[in-house]
Design an enzyme around this catalytic site. Structure first.
Site, PDB file in Angstrom:
ATOM      1  CE  LYS A   1      59.263  19.732  61.156  1.00  0.00           C
ATOM      2  NZ  LYS A   1      57.862  20.870  60.791  1.00  0.00           N
TER       3      LYS A   1
ATOM      4  CB  SER B   1      59.108  22.984  58.036  1.00  0.00           C
ATOM      5  OG  SER B   1      58.162  22.067  58.748  1.00  0.00           O
TER       6      SER B   1
ATOM      7  CB  SER C   1      55.014  22.891  57.856  1.00  0.00           C
ATOM      8  OG  SER C   1      55.383  23.806  58.246  1.00  0.00           O
TER       9      SER C   1
END
Lengths: 474, 93, 478
Positions: free
Chosen positions: A71, A146, A170
């Site tokens: 990420k 997210s 997330s």
């Protein structure tokens, strides 16, 4: 190909790290879903060669020879790290996060950095400065957020593992919406050093993989005590992969009374009911528990997370690094840099956080929210006197259409209703695919007591031994 | 939240907005505060605020220098600098 | 509570001080970068001091121990649990957009500083990080930032409003300075900003039960300015109140050049620091063992040293107090008395040496006087080798040249006369010229013996060996 096969192929020399990396990079380059922010072909190939040339050194490490995507919230030395924001679109950190460093050490090869909601604020991956990500099952739907890019990356079979962060769901929510397994560990199990902070007291990095096995191996790599993070737990880390083979016996599993009243859609509930019967077949006992406080987590979360983020994001001011709006007056420079560099959702949360911390509002909002947090922790502690795990759906809905936020933002916030409580209390939780409706996956989650990751992974793995939801691919 | 309050809040957060955007921002904030205000229905009496879920004891490190000078790297990364400093428009005290 | 002698024209000043002290540590409060003054700009900056994204603070044990030391030195309560908070505000030399400080749970609470004539209460002392430095003079349209100071550990010492005059404020500040330098908590260098002071000043009628509205004066960085700034502020407030006006609660800046305080430009909006507990640092428990450890490694306090000097060296109150006023002097004294008479040494340090230091505005460390050379001088005095007058000359010579005492004695011919014949010749001459005194002595006036010794020494410019003079005189007068 799942993680386990991929690693076995490397260990048996059926495929070299370089071949695995090239195959993955090829898919990265053909990605139509906007999963990635940067493609690291050059450094990845070099690193893969290094691993191949030192085969004996790397072959027994937890992630040996396996390509991974991180990420873009994890700082990577000399590699652009954007956090999905215009503010950091030109930022090259001179340091690496402990998580990415640990993954390198464990023998994985970082091939790309994944798209995400800006500063991890969002549940649909639509707040990214780099545009929304499509769900691999249906590209007009969101992958969740997210960590939407990381979840989509594994779901789309580009890599077998990826990293994410979970502040209010997330990791678990996109895992559910993309049909893969994802885990938020106990707060403090994984170091936050070099992971760009959203809400420091809840942020926790965790693994994505197709199954619990991949998550266990990746968590083995990610977790370590880190003296650079004062909130990192000093306890000895257990080997999660080995824990999969252990026998934890028949468990008492908590089932929340009247959970159907929380607005969960019927397809999700149906999958949930089915999973309950699987758990019983595995010899576990379901115990109904009263958890009426569950839904109060949301209001507390939307005070604490914005409050901390308003302070954490103050460093983005255009003075030392990152985006600057050129102005000839310092006050204008601050105001314009921040209004141009941040997206709307981030700005909104900064404003909420600034308000709840300001004089006259602190007690009414911030302090109260911390009391709710205490209430939540107390409640969990009570529950875990009676049960080993809690089982519930991960989300209220399956993957939804893009642009839903515009019509009702609070509906989007409520999407995290079932994931937020674990973050408030700092507990570990794992989401895994537990159904398939409307040509889309459904996710269910276990929440466990502090540092019971081994039990969570073991139980999820046992389910995956008798079900096939995690094997489905788009 | 009235116009003055919003202006003050925007300034505190150092976020610029045109006045014509105020109604839209106010609407969004109000919406979120409606969600937050559900907190007022809870009985929280006697609950100690919880700042950190683990309630650990803080760690400290030994007072040993462990730093390399990265001045050039830092200054290169900055939007504006001279050979030695970060630069900003003149601060008028 | 108000003391009458501090009332000015019917007004009682009420003063509290906030003293910021930069701690002597190797590294910064939350980063392992070096804590040092005067280095190349931006060369002592860690990722943490830059406020880069994702980096985290870790508390420096050394800074914590310095805080504990101060608590012990002021008989304060040392926190069982201290908590760091964030104070949020934007400024270009504040890289994170917040300062990590301690608001509700400081490391030290409720201390006492004894000024001798009154005890001043310390409300609290808390740990916090310093900001970087902005400089505005290098360019026409730009300011520049140096982050070397960013993250340097500070102890902010907050007094109760117990001070009643500018003089008391200065005495208090000097006492704080003495404590922190004695214990190596800080170098206390005000001109380099290692010790900075803000003063809260208000005035009230002596019989009033409530304090007046206070103004906070910032940026006072010398003992002299503390006195001036406070006195100026008292006068300003008196003028306003006597004209029927009201004091505004505000922050004022002391301008040393113009010797005035002026209001800091009122910001468009009031500052709201939005304090909240720093989530990157959890509560820090301070164990009894840690406090005990600090106590055991802690240097003597001024009062303890004074008492020991009185006992060990048989000094009176005044001498021990003067010698212990500064740690450097006390240390010098103890080095000197290793080899010579403690009382003579005390007398010479307090008298002649201090006079030289004051006259030249130098500190011992910056002078050419060394403890071993000074001890050699005291030895010559105490064994009577040289007279006080010659010793003074020699001291002045050392001050200028730094030469060894024995070399000075040799080169200037100050060496004692030990030749019996030469001394006898002088004695004979003196006895010849003072016949009446000789008669008086012989008839029982023993005290006159000293007179003859003095005459001999005078005639030899103090160089005659006093032992031999005594012996020879006794022989000749018997």
């Amino acid at each position: 190909m799942n993680f386990r096969e991929q690693r076995e192929n490397f260990r048996n020399k059926k495929i070299s790290a370089k071949e695995a990396v090239q195959e993955a990079l090829c898919k990265v380059e053909n990605d139509k879903l906007n999963i990635f922010i940067s493609n690291l072909r050059d450094s990845a190939e070099k690193r893969a060669e290094e691993i191949d040339n030192n085969f004996e050194k790397y072959k027994d490490r937890p992630l040996s020879g396996v390509p991974i995507a991180h990420k873009d919230i994890f700082c990577t030395e000399n590699i652009q790290t954007t956090c999905g924001s215009k503010m950091l679109s030109n930022f090259i950190p001179p340091y690496s996060s402990t998580v990415t460093r640990n993954c390198d050490e464990a023998g994985s090869v970082m091939i790309a950095k994944t798209n995400m909601d800006e500063f991890a604020m969002g549940s649909s991956n639509e707040t990214s400065f780099f545009g929304p990500v499509g769900n691999p099952w249906n590209d007009s739907l969101v992958p969740g957020g997210s960590s939407g890019g990381s979840a989509a990356c594994v779901a789309a079979n580009i890599t077998s593992i990826s990293t994410g962060t979970d502040t209010g769901g997330s990791i678990r929510q996109p895992a559910a919406l993309c049909g893969i397994t994802g885990m938020k560990p106990t707060y403090g199990l994984v170091s936050r050093w070099g992971m760009i902070a959203f809400c420091s007291s809840m942020d926790q990095a965790g693994p994505f993989a197709r199954d619990a096995f991949g998550c266990a191996a990746l968590l083995d790599a990610m977790a370590s005590y880190d003296g650079k993070d004062s909130t990192c737990s000093k306890r000895d880390v257990v080997n999660f992969e080995n824990a999969l083979a252990e026998d934890f016996g028949a468990l008492n599993i908590g089932i929340i009374k009247n959970i159907e009243d929380l607005g969960i859609n019927n397809d999700v509930l149906e999958a949930y009911e089915h999973s309950k019967s699987v758990l019983q077949q595995l010899g576990h006992t379901l115990k109904e528990i009263d958890f009426s406080e569950l839904s109060s987590g949301i209001c507390s979360y939307y005070v604490i997370a914005p409050a901390e983020c308003s302070s954490n994001l103050s460093r983005f001011d255009g003075v030392k690094y990152g985006y600057r709006s050129d102005q000839n007056n310092i006050s204008e420079l601050y105001m314009k840099t921040r209004s141009e560099g941040f997206g709307d959702e981030v700005k909104k949360r900064i404003l909420i956080g600034t308000h709840v911390l300001s004089a006259g509002f602190y007690d009414a909002y911030y302090l109260k929210a911390q009391q709710v947090r205490r209430m939540m922790k107390n409640k969990f502690e009570d529950i875990f006197k009676d049960v080993d795990l809690i089982f519930m759906p991960t989300t209220l809905d399956q993957a939804f259409e893009k642009n839903r936020q515009d019509s009702d933002p609070n509906r989007m916030y409520k999407e995290d209703l079932l994931t937020i409580p674990a973050n408030l209390a700092g507990l570990p939780a794992i989401s895994f695919p537990n159904g398939f409706k409307n040509n889309l996956p459904v996710g269910g989650q276990f929440v466990g007591n502090y540092f019971k990751e081994d039990l969570l992974l073991n139980t999820a793995n046992k389910i995956q031994e008798v079900t096939d939801w995690h094997k489905m691919t788009p | 939240m009235d116009k003055i309050e919003l202006k003050n809040l925007l300034f505190l957060a150092r976020i610029h907005a045109e006045e014509r955007e105020y109604p839209e921002i106010t609407k969004k904030l109000t919406n979120t505060f409606n969600l937050i205000d559900e907190m007022n229905n809870l009985d929280l009496q006697g609950l100690e605020p919880l700042n950190n879920p683990l309630e650990l004891n803080n760690v400290s490190r030994e007072d040993e220098e462990k730093n390399r000078n990265q001045k050039d790297k830092f200054l290169d990364q900055s939007p504006e600098s001279d050979d030695d400093h970060f630069m900003v428009p003149k601060i008028i005290e | 509570m108000a003391q009458n002698d501090t009332v000015i024209n019917g007004w009682q000043p009420v003063i509290g001080l906030e003293v910021h002290v930069q701690l002597l540590t190797n590294t910064k409060l939350f980063s392992p970068a070096k804590n040092k003054f005067g280095e190349d700009a931006n060369s002592l900056v860690d990722l943490i001091d830059m406020g880069l994204p994702g980096v985290l603070p870790v508390l420096n044990e050394g800074a914590m121990n310095q805080g504990i030391k101060f608590g012990l030195a002021t008989s304060a309560k040392i926190a069982e649990t201290m908590i760091f908070d964030r104070k949020n505000y934007f400024y270009p030399d504040l890289p994170k957009g917040y300062q990590i400080t301690q608001l509700h749970y400081p490391i030290v609470k409720d201390g006492i500083v004894d000024l001798g004539y009154k005890k001043v209460r310390i409300h609290q002392a808390h740990l916090e990080e310093d900001a970087g430095k902005s400089m505005h003079d290098q360019y026409d349209s730009n300011s520049v930032i140096d982050l070397n100071r960013s993250g340097v550990p500070l102890l902010e010492i907050v007094s109760e409003p117990d001070l009643r005059s500018a003089q008391e404020a200065v005495d208090y500040l000097k006492k704080i300075h003495q404590i922190i330098t004695y214990l190596d908590i800080s170098d206390g260098n005000m001109s380099q900003g290692s010790m900075r002071c803000d003063a809260n000043v208000s005035i009230m009628r002596p019989d009033s039960k409530e304090y007046g509205t206070r103004a906070e004066i910032k940026n006072i960085n010398s003992f002299k300015f503390v006195e001036k700034a406070i006195n100026h502020e008292i006068k300003r407030q008196m003028k306003i109140l006597e004209a029927g006006g009201e004091i505004e609660q505000e922050t004022r800046l002391y301008d040393a050049v113009k010797d005035e305080t002026r209001s800091m430009r009122t910001k468009e909006f009031a500052n709201d620091y939005r304090y909240f507990p720093c989530p990157d640092l959890v509560p820090t428990h301070i164990s009894k063992e840690q406090i005990e450890h600090v106590k055991n490694t802690m240097d003597e306090l001024p009062e303890e040293k004074e008492k020991r000097f009185k006992d060990q060296y048989k000094l009176d109150d005044y001498d021990s107090k003067v010698l212990c006023a500064e740690k450097e002097t006390a240390k010098f004294y103890e080095e000197v008395v290793q080899n010579c008479d403690p009382q003579i040494a005390a007398k010479w340090i307090i008298g002649e040496l201090n006079a030289l230091l004051n006259k030249n505005e130098l500190s011992l460390a910056d002078s050419k006087i060394t403890s071993s050379n000074f001890a050699a001088l005291i030895l010559k005095i105490s064994d009577g080798t040289i007279s006080g007058k010659i010793a003074k000359d020699i001291l002045e010579d050392i001050w200028e040249s730094g030469n060894a005492v024995s070399d000075i004695i040799d080169s200037k011919g100050l060496k004692q006369i030990s030749d019996t014949g030469e001394i006898e010749k002088v004695i004979d001459e003196i006895l010849e010229n003072n016949k009446s005194q000789v008669e008086a002595y012989k008839s029982g006036k023993d005290k006159l013996f000293g007179f003859f010794v003095g005459q001999v020494m005078k005639a030899t410019q103090g160089k005659a060996n006093p032992g031999m003079v005594n012996q020879l005189l006794k022989d000749k007068l018997s």
